[in-house]
Design a protein around this motif. Structure first.
Motif, PDB file in Angstrom:
ATOM      1  N   GLY A  38       0.668  -1.686   0.023  1.00 11.17           N
ATOM      2  CA  GLY A  38       0.238  -0.406  -0.057  1.00 11.17           C
ATOM      3  C   GLY A  38       0.471   1.338  -0.149  1.00 11.17           C
ATOM      4  N   LYS A  39       1.990   1.093  -0.178  1.00  6.83           N
ATOM      5  CA  LYS A  39       3.152   2.347  -0.029  1.00  6.83           C
ATOM      6  C   LYS A  39       3.184   3.254  -1.554  1.00  6.83           C
ATOM      7  CE  LYS A  39       6.945   0.784   0.652  1.00  6.83           C
ATOM      8  NZ  LYS A  39       9.114   1.237   0.947  1.00  6.83           N
ATOM      9  N   ARG A  40       2.903   4.118  -0.939  1.00  8.94           N
ATOM     10  CA  ARG A  40       2.323   5.129  -2.450  1.00  8.94           C
ATOM     11  C   ARG A  40       3.279   5.771  -3.130  1.00  8.94           C
ATOM     12  NH1 ARG A  40      -0.479   9.904  -3.332  1.00  8.94           N
ATOM     13  NH2 ARG A  40       0.612  11.208  -4.644  1.00  8.94           N
ATOM     14  N   THR A  41       2.477   5.008  -4.300  1.00  8.22           N
ATOM     15  CA  THR A  41       3.991   4.497  -5.778  1.00  8.22           C
ATOM     16  C   THR A  41       4.661   6.331  -5.791  1.00  8.22           C
ATOM     17  OG1 THR A  41       2.846   3.260  -7.083  1.00  8.22           O
ATOM     18  CG2 THR A  41       4.037   4.064  -8.106  1.00  8.22           C
ATOM     19  N   PRO A  42       5.633   5.990  -6.023  1.00 10.33           N
ATOM     20  CA  PRO A  42       6.669   8.230  -5.981  1.00 10.33           C
ATOM     21  C   PRO A  42       6.335   8.527  -7.201  1.00 10.33           C
ATOM     22  CG  PRO A  42       8.185   6.149  -6.529  1.00 10.33           C
ATOM     23  CD  PRO A  42       6.908   5.068  -5.763  1.00 10.33           C
ATOM     24  N   ARG A  43       6.494   9.798  -7.288  1.00  9.18           N
ATOM     25  CA  ARG A  43       6.447  10.825  -8.462  1.00  9.18           C
ATOM     26  C   ARG A  43       7.308  10.197  -9.313  1.00  9.18           C
ATOM     27  NH1 ARG A  43       6.974  16.493  -7.201  1.00  9.18           N
ATOM     28  NH2 ARG A  43       4.890  17.071  -5.966  1.00  9.18           N
ATOM     29  N   GLY A  44       6.888  10.176 -11.140  1.00 10.32           N
ATOM     30  CA  GLY A  44       8.021   9.715 -11.796  1.00 10.32           C
ATOM     31  C   GLY A  44       7.629   8.226 -12.182  1.00 10.32           C
ATOM     32  N   LYS A  45       6.814   7.668 -11.304  1.00 10.46           N
ATOM     33  CA  LYS A  45       6.589   6.290 -12.020  1.00 10.46           C
ATOM     34  C   LYS A  45       4.780   6.250 -11.906  1.00 10.46           C
ATOM     35  CE  LYS A  45       9.914   4.087  -9.957  1.00 10.46           C
ATOM     36  NZ  LYS A  45      10.263   2.451  -9.269  1.00 10.46           N
ATOM     37  N   ARG A  46       3.592   7.479 -11.962  1.00  9.94           N
ATOM     38  CA  ARG A  46       2.712   7.705 -11.574  1.00  9.94           C
ATOM     39  C   ARG A  46       1.594   8.260 -13.162  1.00  9.94           C
ATOM     40  NH1 ARG A  46       1.267   7.630  -6.270  1.00  9.94           N
ATOM     41  NH2 ARG A  46      -0.591   8.679  -6.617  1.00  9.94           N
ATOM     42  N   GLY A  47       2.319   8.413 -14.026  1.00  5.82           N
ATOM     43  CA  GLY A  47       1.582   8.322 -14.820  1.00  5.82           C
ATOM     44  C   GLY A  47       1.085   7.949 -15.780  1.00  5.82           C
ATOM     45  N   TRP A  48       0.002   7.654 -16.962  1.00  7.00           N
ATOM     46  CA  TRP A  48      -0.616   7.112 -16.913  1.00  7.00           C
ATOM     47  C   TRP A  48      -0.015   6.381 -18.751  1.00  7.00           C
ATOM     48  CZ3 TRP A  48      -5.545   6.134 -15.417  1.00  7.00           C
ATOM     49  CH2 TRP A  48      -6.044   7.111 -14.545  1.00  7.00           C
ATOM     50  N   LYS A  49      -0.726   5.306 -18.500  1.00  7.98           N
ATOM     51  CA  LYS A  49      -0.062   4.549 -20.031  1.00  7.98           C
ATOM     52  C   LYS A  49      -0.962   3.408 -20.180  1.00  7.98           C
ATOM     53  CE  LYS A  49       4.546   4.260 -18.032  1.00  7.98           C
ATOM     54  NZ  LYS A  49       6.149   2.861 -17.660  1.00  7.98           N
ATOM     55  N   THR A  50      -0.444   3.523 -21.483  1.00  9.98           N
ATOM     56  CA  THR A  50      -1.859   2.300 -22.983  1.00  9.98           C
ATOM     57  C   THR A  50      -0.696   0.969 -22.569  1.00  9.98           C
ATOM     58  OG1 THR A  50      -2.572   4.380 -23.261  1.00  9.98           O
ATOM     59  CG2 THR A  50      -2.829   2.215 -24.483  1.00  9.98           C
ATOM     60  N   PHE A  51      -2.532   0.160 -22.635  1.00  8.60           N
ATOM     61  CA  PHE A  51      -2.249  -1.013 -22.442  1.00  8.60           C
ATOM     62  C   PHE A  51      -3.030  -2.208 -23.093  1.00  8.60           C
ATOM     63  CE2 PHE A  51       0.176  -0.032 -18.585  1.00  8.60           C
ATOM     64  CZ  PHE A  51       2.089  -0.492 -19.223  1.00  8.60           C
ATOM     65  N   TYR A  52      -2.347  -2.981 -24.301  1.00  7.56           N
ATOM     66  CA  TYR A  52      -3.174  -3.723 -23.979  1.00  7.56           C
ATOM     67  C   TYR A  52      -3.647  -4.929 -23.052  1.00  7.56           C
ATOM     68  CZ  TYR A  52      -6.974  -6.501 -27.494  1.00  7.56           C
ATOM     69  OH  TYR A  52      -7.893  -7.269 -27.608  1.00  7.56           O
ATOM     70  N   ALA A  53      -4.947  -5.248 -22.642  1.00  9.89           N
ATOM     71  CA  ALA A  53      -5.257  -6.472 -21.917  1.00  9.89           C
ATOM     72  C   ALA A  53      -5.928  -7.127 -21.902  1.00  9.89           C
ATOM     73  CB  ALA A  53      -6.128  -5.350 -20.366  1.00  9.89           C
ATOM     74  N   VAL A  54      -5.134  -8.807 -21.044  1.00 12.36           N
ATOM     75  CA  VAL A  54      -5.890  -9.524 -21.262  1.00 12.36           C
ATOM     76  C   VAL A  54      -5.832 -10.502 -20.214  1.00 12.36           C
ATOM     77  CG1 VAL A  54      -5.738 -11.794 -22.883  1.00 12.36           C
ATOM     78  CG2 VAL A  54      -4.884  -9.725 -24.021  1.00 12.36           C
ATOM     79  N   LEU A  55      -7.382 -10.590 -19.905  1.00 12.76           N
ATOM     80  CA  LEU A  55      -8.030 -11.273 -18.217  1.00 12.76           C
ATOM     81  C   LEU A  55      -7.816 -12.449 -18.954  1.00 12.76           C
ATOM     82  CD1 LEU A  55      -8.024 -11.037 -15.704  1.00 12.76           C
ATOM     83  CD2 LEU A  55     -10.660 -10.481 -16.222  1.00 12.76           C
ATOM     84  N   LYS A  56      -5.986 -13.559 -18.003  1.00 10.63           N
ATOM     85  CA  LYS A  56      -7.183 -15.250 -18.450  1.00 10.63           C
ATOM     86  C   LYS A  56      -6.113 -15.239 -16.988  1.00 10.63           C
ATOM     87  CE  LYS A  56      -4.402 -15.700 -22.572  1.00 10.63           C
ATOM     88  NZ  LYS A  56      -3.456 -16.384 -23.353  1.00 10.63           N
ATOM     89  N   GLY A  57      -7.483 -16.153 -17.271  1.00 15.12           N
ATOM     90  CA  GLY A  57      -7.447 -17.656 -15.897  1.00 15.12           C
ATOM     91  C   GLY A  57      -7.717 -15.792 -14.126  1.00 15.12           C
ATOM     92  N   LEU A  58      -6.385 -15.986 -13.464  1.00 13.15           N
ATOM     93  CA  LEU A  58      -6.647 -15.504 -12.342  1.00 13.15           C
ATOM     94  C   LEU A  58      -4.982 -13.849 -12.712  1.00 13.15           C
ATOM     95  CD1 LEU A  58      -6.673 -17.314  -9.283  1.00 13.15           C
ATOM     96  CD2 LEU A  58      -8.289 -15.805  -9.831  1.00 13.15           C
ATOM     97  N   ILE A  59      -5.136 -14.342 -13.890  1.00 14.15           N
ATOM     98  CA  ILE A  59      -3.645 -12.901 -14.202  1.00 14.15           C
ATOM     99  C   ILE A  59      -4.261 -11.697 -15.434  1.00 14.15           C
ATOM    100  CG2 ILE A  59      -1.375 -12.357 -15.626  1.00 14.15           C
ATOM    101  CD1 ILE A  59      -1.085 -14.455 -12.440  1.00 14.15           C
ATOM    102  N   LEU A  60      -4.186 -11.412 -15.098  1.00 12.08           N
ATOM    103  CA  LEU A  60      -4.721  -9.663 -15.839  1.00 12.08           C
ATOM    104  C   LEU A  60      -3.437  -9.214 -16.780  1.00 12.08           C
ATOM    105  CD1 LEU A  60      -6.252  -7.293 -16.912  1.00 12.08           C
ATOM    106  CD2 LEU A  60      -5.793  -5.910 -15.391  1.00 12.08           C
ATOM    107  N   TYR A  61      -3.343  -9.147 -17.623  1.00 14.61           N
ATOM    108  CA  TYR A  61      -1.730  -9.825 -18.802  1.00 14.61           C
ATOM    109  C   TYR A  61      -2.124  -7.854 -19.051  1.00 14.61           C
ATOM    110  CZ  TYR A  61      -0.648 -14.289 -18.251  1.00 14.61           C
ATOM    111  OH  TYR A  61      -0.134 -15.430 -17.574  1.00 14.61           O
ATOM    112  N   LEU A  62      -0.862  -6.953 -19.321  1.00 12.95           N
ATOM    113  CA  LEU A  62      -1.030  -6.042 -19.886  1.00 12.95           C
ATOM    114  C   LEU A  62       0.527  -5.849 -20.790  1.00 12.95           C
ATOM    115  CD1 LEU A  62      -0.952  -3.986 -16.719  1.00 12.95           C
ATOM    116  CD2 LEU A  62      -2.868  -4.291 -17.982  1.00 12.95           C
ATOM    117  N   GLN A  63       0.046  -5.593 -22.327  1.00 13.68           N
ATOM    118  CA  GLN A  63       1.316  -5.187 -23.229  1.00 13.68           C
ATOM    119  C   GLN A  63       1.126  -4.130 -23.846  1.00 13.68           C
ATOM    120  OE1 GLN A  63      -0.277  -9.546 -25.637  1.00 13.68           O
ATOM    121  NE2 GLN A  63       1.325  -8.239 -26.542  1.00 13.68           N
ATOM    122  N   LYS A  64       2.174  -3.724 -24.129  1.00 11.95           N
ATOM    123  CA  LYS A  64       2.587  -3.000 -24.582  1.00 11.95           C
ATOM    124  C   LYS A  64       2.287  -2.710 -25.778  1.00 11.95           C
ATOM    125  CE  LYS A  64       5.232   0.426 -21.718  1.00 11.95           C
ATOM    126  NZ  LYS A  64       7.260   0.680 -21.511  1.00 11.95           N
TER     127      LYS A  64
END
Ligand code: I3P
Length: 109
Positions: A15-41
């Protein structure tokens, strides 16, 4: 389920706040398979192998909770994903219907 999602990392494990510089919005192609959400750039190709980075971005949704980000008004169609190890992500879906569909799918696996 699959589709484009824009991700912001809000909290890292424990639960530690993600530091500045790592909080930007990024687009991914998301695939939910079973219990894993894959995020492809980048461009999505079904035959494409998952890269090392794709695997690092994958999220375990076991014991996670998705909910509409009612208190976040900077962008529309945003939901929170809180994982079992207390990471918190914001995901922006392309529209309200997709947002609801992701929330339902994540919460009912
Ligand atoms: C973040 C980026 C995010 C912003 C976040 C910034 O900077 O500008 O878009 O969130 O604000 O820290 P960086 O890319 O350098 O990490 P919002 O779009 O929600 O404003 P925050 O720290 O207040 O979350």
């Amino acid at each position: 389920k699959a589709g484009f999602l824009v991700r912001k990392v809000h909290a890292d494990s424990d639960g530690k706040r993600t530091p500045r510089g790592k909080r930007g919005w990024k687009t991914f192609y998301a695939v939910l398979k079973g219990l894993i959400l894959y995020l492809q750039k980048g461009e999505f190709r079904p035959e494409k192998q998952l890269s090392h980075e794709d695997l690092k971005n994958a999220v375990s949704i076991h014991h996670s909770l998705a909910m509409r980000a009612a208190d976040y008004s900077k962008r529309p169609n945003v939901f929170y994903l809180r994982t079992a190890d207390w990471r918190v992500y914001l995901f922006q879906a392309p529209n309200a219907e997709q947002m609801q569909s992701w929330i339902t799918r994540i919460n009912t696996v």
